[in-house]
Design a protein around this motif. Structure first.
Motif, PDB file in Angstrom:
ATOM      1  N   ALA A  83      76.987  57.463  86.208  1.00 50.77           N
ATOM      2  CA  ALA A  83      76.509  57.418  84.827  1.00 50.77           C
ATOM      3  C   ALA A  83      75.582  56.225  84.624  1.00 50.77           C
ATOM      4  O   ALA A  83      74.513  56.336  84.013  1.00 50.77           O
ATOM      5  N   MET A  84      75.977  55.074  85.181  1.00 47.43           N
ATOM      6  CA  MET A  84      75.129  53.876  85.028  1.00 47.43           C
ATOM      7  C   MET A  84      73.807  54.066  85.753  1.00 47.43           C
ATOM      8  O   MET A  84      72.757  53.641  85.269  1.00 47.43           O
ATOM      9  N   GLN A  85      73.858  54.694  86.933  1.00 42.46           N
ATOM     10  CA  GLN A  85      72.610  54.953  87.649  1.00 42.46           C
ATOM     11  C   GLN A  85      71.672  55.783  86.785  1.00 42.46           C
ATOM     12  O   GLN A  85      70.486  55.474  86.622  1.00 42.46           O
ATOM     13  N   TYR A  86      72.230  56.848  86.196  1.00 35.94           N
ATOM     14  CA  TYR A  86      71.411  57.682  85.322  1.00 35.94           C
ATOM     15  C   TYR A  86      70.877  56.877  84.144  1.00 35.94           C
ATOM     16  O   TYR A  86      69.728  56.991  83.754  1.00 35.94           O
ATOM     17  N   MET A  87      71.760  56.035  83.568  1.00 32.32           N
ATOM     18  CA  MET A  87      71.351  55.329  82.360  1.00 32.32           C
ATOM     19  C   MET A  87      70.244  54.330  82.659  1.00 32.32           C
ATOM     20  O   MET A  87      69.248  54.269  81.941  1.00 32.32           O
ATOM     21  N   PHE A  88      70.403  53.572  83.736  1.00 33.63           N
ATOM     22  CA  PHE A  88      69.383  52.557  84.004  1.00 33.63           C
ATOM     23  C   PHE A  88      68.082  53.197  84.483  1.00 33.63           C
ATOM     24  O   PHE A  88      67.002  52.723  84.134  1.00 33.63           O
ATOM     25  N   THR A  89      68.182  54.296  85.247  1.00 36.23           N
ATOM     26  CA  THR A  89      66.952  54.997  85.605  1.00 36.23           C
ATOM     27  C   THR A  89      66.266  55.511  84.344  1.00 36.23           C
ATOM     28  O   THR A  89      65.049  55.389  84.187  1.00 36.23           O
ATOM     29  N   GLY A  90      67.072  56.083  83.443  1.00 38.12           N
ATOM     30  CA  GLY A  90      66.510  56.591  82.195  1.00 38.12           C
ATOM     31  C   GLY A  90      65.846  55.491  81.403  1.00 38.12           C
ATOM     32  O   GLY A  90      64.753  55.669  80.860  1.00 38.12           O
ATOM     33  N   MET A  91      66.487  54.319  81.340  1.00 43.37           N
ATOM     34  CA  MET A  91      65.896  53.219  80.569  1.00 43.37           C
ATOM     35  C   MET A  91      64.612  52.728  81.215  1.00 43.37           C
ATOM     36  O   MET A  91      63.641  52.413  80.514  1.00 43.37           O
ATOM     37  N   ALA A  92      64.610  52.667  82.547  1.00 48.78           N
ATOM     38  CA  ALA A  92      63.386  52.239  83.227  1.00 48.78           C
ATOM     39  C   ALA A  92      62.258  53.222  82.937  1.00 48.78           C
ATOM     40  O   ALA A  92      61.121  52.830  82.648  1.00 48.78           O
ATOM     41  N   MET A  93      62.586  54.518  82.971  1.00 44.48           N
ATOM     42  CA  MET A  93      61.566  55.517  82.668  1.00 44.48           C
ATOM     43  C   MET A  93      61.131  55.409  81.207  1.00 44.48           C
ATOM     44  O   MET A  93      59.972  55.645  80.875  1.00 44.48           O
ATOM     45  N   ALA A  94      62.079  55.047  80.317  1.00 43.25           N
ATOM     46  CA  ALA A  94      61.718  54.886  78.910  1.00 43.25           C
ATOM     47  C   ALA A  94      60.704  53.764  78.739  1.00 43.25           C
ATOM     48  O   ALA A  94      59.783  53.861  77.936  1.00 43.25           O
ATOM     49  N   LEU A  95      60.869  52.695  79.528  1.00 49.79           N
ATOM     50  CA  LEU A  95      59.900  51.603  79.451  1.00 49.79           C
ATOM     51  C   LEU A  95      58.525  52.088  79.901  1.00 49.79           C
ATOM     52  O   LEU A  95      57.500  51.781  79.276  1.00 49.79           O
ATOM     53  N   ILE A  96      58.507  52.889  80.980  1.00 50.96           N
ATOM     54  CA  ILE A  96      57.228  53.408  81.463  1.00 50.96           C
ATOM     55  C   ILE A  96      56.607  54.324  80.403  1.00 50.96           C
ATOM     56  O   ILE A  96      55.427  54.210  80.072  1.00 50.96           O
ATOM     57  N   GLY A  97      57.449  55.222  79.865  1.00 50.85           N
ATOM     58  CA  GLY A  97      56.942  56.133  78.830  1.00 50.85           C
ATOM     59  C   GLY A  97      56.467  55.379  77.600  1.00 50.85           C
ATOM     60  O   GLY A  97      55.449  55.734  76.997  1.00 50.85           O
ATOM     61  N   GLY A  98      57.187  54.334  77.228  1.00 46.19           N
ATOM     62  CA  GLY A  98      56.787  53.532  76.069  1.00 46.19           C
ATOM     63  C   GLY A  98      55.486  52.805  76.320  1.00 46.19           C
ATOM     64  O   GLY A  98      54.624  52.716  75.438  1.00 46.19           O
ATOM     65  N   PHE A  99      55.322  52.335  77.541  1.00 45.35           N
ATOM     66  CA  PHE A  99      54.075  51.651  77.889  1.00 45.35           C
ATOM     67  C   PHE A  99      52.896  52.617  77.805  1.00 45.35           C
ATOM     68  O   PHE A  99      51.814  52.261  77.309  1.00 45.35           O
ATOM     69  N   MET A 100      53.131  53.859  78.243  1.00 45.63           N
ATOM     70  CA  MET A 100      52.066  54.859  78.137  1.00 45.63           C
ATOM     71  C   MET A 100      51.692  55.085  76.671  1.00 45.63           C
ATOM     72  O   MET A 100      50.514  55.158  76.321  1.00 45.63           O
ATOM     73  N   ALA A 101      52.723  55.178  75.818  1.00 42.90           N
ATOM     74  CA  ALA A 101      52.473  55.371  74.398  1.00 42.90           C
ATOM     75  C   ALA A 101      51.641  54.215  73.855  1.00 42.90           C
ATOM     76  O   ALA A 101      50.687  54.408  73.100  1.00 42.90           O
TER      77      ALA A 101
END
Lengths: 189, 235, 223, 570
Positions: D38-56
């Motif tokens: 679960a933590m692996q999923y969560m931290f991967t998701g958060m890292a991807m959120a940072l990338i997606g946010g940077f794109m925005a």
């Protein structure tokens, strides 16, 4: 060491069975989408009947027979596993794998013939569907055969006999997909 | 509401604006009521720290469920109104096709518009067809049929002042209609992503009086090309 | 309209602060030299014309590396104003027309032109088949008067170089000139002239022949 | 068959989950423990959120200040722009909302909330994360191949997506579709565990209506996903064949039909909204009941509305295609079904609002997030009505109104829902309390700018401005002065909002290091996870719990305590 979770059965259905049905259900929608798309195209393109005439119905029929026979072996393997006879179950599973290999070899011959006669995946959309649908099906046959080999290895030692039924369900599913593909791709002309 | 941003340029623009307003008021009232109740409840029942006791309400009894079933039936009633309004407008614009006065062919490609007028003889694919690129000239108050095609990918013929939008699909000709009612120059946009030039695919719409339009048609005939580029380098 | 936007007025302060921030970056941008600006802007061109300016036939993008600066500049301006590339049958031109409008100012156009002309010349692979360079050589005599005997182009004649150019592009350009898809606009005087010249090539085969000859001129320039 | 299943051991004897010292790799990277996955999923998701946010951030800067050299990014070319918006959308839905809401919370909560020690198939669970990680890497790698990242919108409509001569990204487009396909397979694998664990491994005594709502929602979401994704997977294989083998499934010039993809995509795409919505709704249910000390109003109604929404969601897909050249008569049917879906969703919202009545509402950080979810999602819901009505959609389709609408649904789901869940279960996950003060600062610093990003976009949409246009200066009549101001306002708000996320990460780390120790049950909640240690050890409990009642028995009259844990005999 297995977690306790694995051993529980609150819904009254064995957990492995539940998981296999989940896989089968998700596969049904994958093939369902593919075949629904094929049917939509087929109904709007009368010319496809002409392309379909080039498929070899005789080979298709033989392959149907081969798969049905292998499914029968899967049933016999399940019966043997129910009785706790792992060796016998493993032997029947090996017959099933033999059926799968036989199916693949016939398929390979058929494709080889068709490709060498200029009917490739890019010839037209009928042939694209033909190779795509049969190809995805064949990849399931291969995957099934590999899993069956693993299950048979354990079953011969009398271990994990419940898996014989599970792989059997999957194998029947692969068979049923072919039962749909065969008339759609070969017979309907 | 929309008309305060954008003039109504076609016969059906008003209908769409009315539908928008109708939905706005219906859902606006619902939104105000639900969020009002929501904030009132939060305000009324808030406690500080761990003080206070709550009531025990299961919500399973009929007298309690009433509080959600009645509003939910009212939502259904509102839905019926909205569906009625939406289908009425939809039928008028997309499903029924009035007799045309004129026709125009719209060809889309990466990343340009070609508009084809049939010319004096009224037939397409003849020598006197008038092709214009990125500029569409129309006659006011004439019922137009458009025949929309695409040469490569999906595009979308969108004329905001007309409140018109229709995807162009390669391999199909899609016919629709509009009647311009407003003189002037407007924008045509592509509203379906069509590659890297999607944002650079504007066209101009010029609606002119019948006399001006006829004069333009004569002047353009038989084959002459418009080179129109909206001003760049400004702002 | 203004009433709805009253909220904007309230936040003018925030906007001004932000604009100041942006101005800071704009200032640093202006100080950058032309070449760096050209390289930066070329990022979009590279999507089709590729990083080294080799071009890609799939994208209808010819080789442009090392073209003369005056020519690139003039063509970009032509594309941008719609003098070139707005014929309804000119598929490649209709793509280049919007792309050129990405360059908002004339300074940007000349920056890109400078960058492109400074790129090392390339020899794009020959893809046109069936041309006879021997026949082509005779036909080329006419072209040579403006484009030069070596195909090096002449600025005084407004004639661009023909060597180090995608052969398919030369063929399609000649075909477009012949069909009036290029050179239809009277404002584009050079293209109008070229349209006339292209009619000296009687048919498809002649076009291929002359292009086959031009590709034989593609020798690496002496340093 | 049943006799082959070993009889269930007495939970009391099944406590020897002793593990010796494990290396970092086997403990955190190759673990089969559901909490670690679960933590692996969560931290991967958060890292991807940072990338997606940077794109925005990059493309919003371009919209507000066209042509500028965006700090930390550079100049945004039209090609960059379409690639950024495409991947922003795909990342936020497939690599942020799904892994965090379904996989992270699903993996963490299902075994803990149904009272067992792990997922049923721990190795399949680990495999699903590894497959997911591969998909994320494949997606990100698409930016570094020749031609760059795919830029044909997350909907990937062919022929644009099918042919390199149109999309100019010969490899990027296939990597994009491939990544999405691999991600689907990861979630199909994950679904095996969610279903079997929730259905079969419940603690003794836990009946179907004793399952906490969030578990129900994740299970329903997994089923919705499984049923809807199949046709799209088949379609994705066909699309990759079109790209790489040059077949003609979607090529109209060679007997294909590009509209087929739209049907396959939206048959998945619309249920997908509910796939991510339902877990967020479930998280909200857990939080508002705990912090208003109330029983969930009409538990079965919530469950029925979720199932109703799920079933209806399969009948509405063509409302994305009203103007896509489908038979106009079909639009009327889909208008009807689309507006019908407002009934279960509205009912669900009413239930949540009714739950607040008579409560003792504690405005803690998780509660604020949960309340914000209800309110913001309400805005997303009501603006959807405009788009579902076919007549109005002719004008609204593909405008900023659509964009604002679905950000008002997806932002509450993916971001607010995640923050609600993380702040609520943080004490359980890490054994420390998060700072409430910093949490509230982060809350207001996110919610206020969020509304200032997207409310202006409703006005832009009503003004007829289309999505995915990288520079509005080309549309002189549409890009009025006021419109540009609105875009700048949205961009400034975005930058402010992104800036406030630093507060969250600071709070996360500082609480992890120096936070007040959380007991087993800091919120005084009923559900089973709060009876385990914080953080729960491998195997979760020494003695697996037995369940005696439903999960929402708060403030039961006649009891001294205002909560009544599920595992308390009386």
């Amino acid at each position: 060491m297995k977690p306790v979770a694995t051993t529980r059965s609150a819904a009254g259905i064995p957990t492995g069975l539940l998981a296999v049905w989940w896989i089968v259900a998700s596969e049904i929608v994958i093939f369902g989408g593919l075949l629904a798309a094929y049917l939509m195209y087929r109904l709007s393109h009368d010319a496809w009947a002409g392309h379909a005439a080039n498929t070899n119905t005789a080979i298709g029929t033989v392959n149907t027979f081969v798969l049905l026979t292998s499914s029968l072996f899967a049933v016999l393997a399940h019966q043997a596993a129910e009785k706790g006879d792992g060796k016998k179950a493993a032997r029947f599973l090996l017959f099933t794998i033999g059926g799968a290999l036989c199916f693949l070899m016939i398929k390979g011959y058929e494709w080889n013939y068709e490709i060498s006669h200029g009917m490739t995946i890019t010839t037209n959309t009928f042939w694209s569907f033909y190779y795509t649908a049969a190809g995805i099906h064949a990849s399931h046959v291969i995957a099934g055969a590999i899993i069956m080999a693993v299950v048979a290895k354990d079953a011969a030692k009398g271990l994990e006999l419940q898996r014989v039924e599970l792989i059997g369900i999957y194998w029947h599913f692969v068979d049923v997909v072919w039962i749909f593909l065969f008339p759609l791709l070969y017979i309907a002309k | 509401m929309i008309q305060s941003y954008l003039a109504q340029g076609s016969t059906y623009a008003g209908d769409i604006d009315f539908l928008f307003d109708m939905i706005f008021w219906i859902v606006g009232v619902w939104f105000l009521i639900s969020s009002g109740v929501f904030f009132w409840l939060v305000f009324k029942f808030r406690v500080s720290g761990n003080e206070g006791t709550a009531q025990y309400i299961t919500g399973e009894e009929k007298s309690q469920k009433r509080w959600i079933t009645i509003p939910h039936l009212l939502v259904l009633v509102c839905d019926v109104f909205i569906i009625w309004g939406a289908v009425r407008v939809w039928y008028d614009i997309k499903q029924h096709l009035p007799e045309p006065d004129r026709e125009v062919r719209v060809i889309t490609q990466q990343w340009a518009w070609t508009f084809v007028h049939p010319g004096q003889d009224g037939n397409f694919d003849t020598a006197d067809d008038i092709h214009t690129v990125n500029e569409l000239r129309l006659e006011k108050d004439a019922v137009y049929h458009y025949h929309l095609t695409s040469n490569d990918v999906m595009h979308d013929f969108s004329v905001p002042v007309f409140r018109l939008k229709q995807d162009a699909i390669p391999g199909r000709v899609i016919t629709g209609w509009f009647t311009p009612t407003l003189l002037g120059e407007f924008d045509i946009q592509c509203a379906e992503i069509c590659g890297i030039g999607h944002g650079l695919m504007p066209a101009r719409l010029v609606v002119e009086s019948a006399a001006d339009h006829a004069a333009w048609m004569t002047e353009q005939s038989p084959v002459k090309f418009a080179a129109v580029a909206p001003q760049v380098g400004e702002n | 309209m203004t009433r709805q936007f009253s909220i904007i007025r309230v936040s003018r302060g925030v906007l001004l602060a932000c604009v100041a921030w942006v101005a800071l970056f704009a200032a640093s941008q202006a100080s950058a030299n032309d070449m760096a600006r050209g390289k930066q802007l070329y990022a979009l061109c590279a999507q089709c014309h590729t990083e080294n300016g080799m071009g890609a036939q799939l994208y209808l993008a010819p080789a442009i590396a090392g073209l003369d600066e005056w020519y690139v500049n003039a063509q970009l301006l032509n594309f941008r104003s719609g003098i070139r590339g707005t014929n309804w049958q000119d598929v490649g031109g209709l793509r280049m027309h919007p792309m050129s409008r990405w360059l908002k100012s004339d300074e940007d156009v000349s920056a890109v032109a400078a960058y492109v002309s400074a790129m090392p010349k390339v020899d794009p692979p020959a893809v046109v088949e069936g041309g006879d360079p021997v026949t082509g050589k005779a036909l080329y005599a006419t072209c040579a008067s403006c484009h030069g005997p070596e195909g090096q182009g002449m600025k005084t004649m407004n004639a661009p170089p023909l060597v180090h150019m995608s052969d398919w592009y030369l063929v399609s350009s000649l075909e477009k000139f012949k069909a009036g898809i290029r050179g239809w606009n009277p404002q584009n005087t050079n293209a109008v002239m070229m349209r006339g010249m292209s009619n000296l090539l009687p048919n498809e085969q002649a076009i291929k022949d002359v292009v086959a000859y031009i590709t034989t001129l593609n020798v690496q320039e002496q340093p | 068959m049943a006799e082959l299943i070993p009889t269930q051991p007495d939970p009391g004897h099944e406590d020897d989950h002793h593990h010796g010292e494990q290396s970092f790799v086997s403990k955190y990277l190759l673990s089969t423990d559901h909490k670690v996955i679960a933590m692996q999923y969560m931290f991967t998701g958060m890292a991807m959120a940072l990338i997606g946010g940077f794109m925005a951030y990059a493309f919003r800067m371009q919209l507000a200040f066209p042509g500028m050299d965006v700090p930390f990014f550079g100049i945004v070319t039209p090609a960059n722009y379409v690639a950024l918006v495409t991947n922003h959308g795909a990342i936020m839905i497939f690599w942020v909302a799904m892994p965090v809401l379904i996989a992270a919370f699903g993996n963490y909560l299902i075994p803990l909330m149904v009272g067992c020690d792990d997922m049923v198939f721990p190795k399949i669970n680990r495999l699903s994360y590894q497959v997911f990680l591969v998909s994320a890497i494949v997606l990100l790698s698409s930016f570094f191949v020749e031609g760059g990242g795919f830029g044909g919108a997350w909907t990937t409509y062919p022929p644009l997506s099918a042919k390199a001569e149109y999309n100019l990204t010969p490899l990027g487009s296939s990597l994009f579709i491939g990544a999405v396909g691999i991600e689907f397979i990861a979630f199909l694998l994950g679904g095996i565990n969610f279903i079997t664990t929730a259905m079969n491994s419940r603690a003794p005594g836990m009946k179907l209506y004793d399952i906490p709502m969030v578990i129900w929602m994740i299970v329903i979401a997994s089923i919705l996903f499984m049923v809807s994704v199949g046709p799209l997977l088949a379609g994705a294989i066909m699309l990759i064949f079109d790209q790489q083998l040059h077949t003609a499934f979607y090529d109209p010039n060679r007997g294909g039909d590009p509209v087929l993809w739209q049907h396959l995509f939206w048959f998945f795409g619309h249920p997908e909204v509910y796939v991510v919505l339902l877990p967020a709704v479930g998280i909200t249910a857990e939080i508002i009941t705990v912090f208003s000390r109330k029983k969930l109003f009409a538990y079965r109604t919530v469950l029925n509305t979720a199932i109703g929404t799920g079933v209806l969601s399969f009948c509405v897909w063509a409302h994305h295609q009203f103007i896509s050249g489908i038979d106009p008569r079909m639009a009327n049917v889909f208008t009807l079904t689309t507006l019908l879906i407002s009934i279960p969703i509205a009912e669900m919202m009413f239930v949540y609002i009714a739950t607040l009545y008579g409560g003792a509402i504690r405005l803690t950080t998780p509660m604020l997030w949960a309340l914000a979810f209800i309110f913001e999602f309400l805005i997303g819901g009501v603006t959807g009505i405009f788009l579902g009505a076919s007549g109005a959609d002719i004008y609204m389709h593909d405008t900023y109104f659509v964009l604002a609408h679905f950000h008002y649904t997806f932002f509450p789901i993916a971001i607010i829902g995640t923050y609600a869940g993380v702040t609520y279960w943080f004490p359980k996950m890490f054994g420390k309390m998060m700072s409430d003060r910093l949490g509230k600062l982060h809350f207001w610093g996110t919610i206020i700018p969020f509304n200032f990003i997207f409310i202006p976009l409703f006005f832009l949409g009503a003004g007829g401005q289309h999505r995915r246009i990288y520079d509005f200066q080309n549309f002189p009549a549409l890009a009025g002065e006021g419109m540009q101001d609105l875009r700048i306002l949205a961009t400034v708000s975005l930058v402010v909002m992104l800036g406030f996320q630093v507060v969250f990460f600071y709070n996360f780390i500082i609480s992890l290091m120096r936070g007040e120790k959380a007991g087993k049950n800091p919120w005084k909640a009923n559900t089973l996870e709060w009876t385990a240690e914080s953080p729960p050890p491998h195997g979760n409990w020494k003695v697996l719990p037995t369940v005696y009642r439903g999960p929402y028995e708060y403030s039961v009259p006649g009891r001294e305590k205002d909560y009544w844990p599920q595992d308390e005999p009386n």
